[in-house]
Design a protein around this motif. Sequence first.
Motif, PDB file in Angstrom:
ATOM      1  N   UNK A  65      -4.429 -30.618  28.472  1.00  0.00           N
ATOM      2  CA  UNK A  65      -5.798 -30.816  28.917  1.00  0.00           C
ATOM      3  C   UNK A  65      -6.644 -29.722  28.275  1.00  0.00           C
ATOM      4  N   UNK A  66      -7.538 -30.121  27.383  1.00  0.00           N
ATOM      5  CA  UNK A  66      -8.383 -29.156  26.678  1.00  0.00           C
ATOM      6  C   UNK A  66      -9.564 -28.732  27.534  1.00  0.00           C
ATOM      7  N   UNK A  67     -10.308 -29.718  28.037  1.00  0.00           N
ATOM      8  CA  UNK A  67     -11.483 -29.441  28.855  1.00  0.00           C
ATOM      9  C   UNK A  67     -11.818 -30.681  29.662  1.00  0.00           C
ATOM     10  N   UNK A  68     -12.771 -30.541  30.555  1.00  0.00           N
ATOM     11  CA  UNK A  68     -13.213 -31.679  31.356  1.00  0.00           C
ATOM     12  C   UNK A  68     -14.655 -31.482  31.751  1.00  0.00           C
ATOM     13  N   UNK A  69     -15.319 -32.580  32.041  1.00  0.00           N
ATOM     14  CA  UNK A  69     -16.692 -32.548  32.491  1.00  0.00           C
ATOM     15  C   UNK A  69     -16.697 -32.064  33.940  1.00  0.00           C
ATOM     16  N   UNK A  70     -17.540 -31.103  34.248  1.00  0.00           N
ATOM     17  CA  UNK A  70     -17.573 -30.528  35.598  1.00  0.00           C
ATOM     18  C   UNK A  70     -17.866 -31.584  36.656  1.00  0.00           C
ATOM     19  N   UNK A 115      -5.500 -26.416  40.881  1.00  0.00           N
ATOM     20  CA  UNK A 115      -5.280 -25.147  40.193  1.00  0.00           C
ATOM     21  C   UNK A 115      -4.913 -25.363  38.734  1.00  0.00           C
ATOM     22  N   UNK A 116      -4.089 -26.399  38.468  1.00  0.00           N
ATOM     23  CA  UNK A 116      -3.680 -26.699  37.104  1.00  0.00           C
ATOM     24  C   UNK A 116      -4.881 -27.116  36.263  1.00  0.00           C
ATOM     25  N   UNK A 117      -5.712 -27.996  36.787  1.00  0.00           N
ATOM     26  CA  UNK A 117      -6.883 -28.482  36.055  1.00  0.00           C
ATOM     27  C   UNK A 117      -7.853 -27.325  35.798  1.00  0.00           C
ATOM     28  N   UNK A 118      -8.018 -26.455  36.746  1.00  0.00           N
ATOM     29  CA  UNK A 118      -8.955 -25.339  36.592  1.00  0.00           C
ATOM     30  C   UNK A 118      -8.500 -24.323  35.552  1.00  0.00           C
ATOM     31  N   UNK A 119      -7.216 -24.337  35.184  1.00  0.00           N
ATOM     32  CA  UNK A 119      -6.694 -23.420  34.173  1.00  0.00           C
ATOM     33  C   UNK A 119      -6.929 -23.920  32.747  1.00  0.00           C
ATOM     34  N   UNK A 120      -7.571 -25.073  32.586  1.00  0.00           N
ATOM     35  CA  UNK A 120      -7.750 -25.696  31.265  1.00  0.00           C
ATOM     36  C   UNK A 120      -8.250 -24.671  30.264  1.00  0.00           C
ATOM     37  N   UNK A 121      -7.726 -24.645  29.063  1.00  0.00           N
ATOM     38  CA  UNK A 121      -6.727 -25.550  28.481  1.00  0.00           C
ATOM     39  C   UNK A 121      -5.314 -25.233  28.975  1.00  0.00           C
TER      40      UNK A 121
END
Length: 141
Positions: free
Chosen positions: A78-83, A106-112
């Motif tokens: 996961x590189x990034x995501x739209x807030x 927590x995993x998503x917030x650590x992106x990438x």
Amino acid sequence: MISFLEIPMLSLKERIAALPPEERRQIGPTLTERLRHPKMQVIADEGMDLGAQGGAGAGAGAPKAEEKKEKTAFDVKLEKFDAAAKIKVIKEVRAFTNLGLKEAKELVEKAPVILKQGITKDEANDIMEKIKAAGGVAVME
């Protein structure tokens, strides 16, 4: 009766060397059976670069080393995501990782970050499409 310890090792070695080739071939399997050693497993050496240790066969093995092997296991990152789409991305991550809500967040917030490792190309593409649809950017490594 003479015990095995009384026989000098040199004489035993000489006696084995003096045996006919057929009997020498039988010594290894017989000892393995009598001593109850586990069977040895064959280790494949295909694709191994033996370098200078390869001897005469090293030149013949060079073309094999140059051939690129196709990758069979992939990682999805996961590189990034739209807030605004953070919740949707977390739900997708939970769907294919079997993580709890807190762990997925927590995993998503650590992106990438790497989401899944050692999966097939088809499965990786499927996950990437789902992440993209949810508002995130995922890449295959």
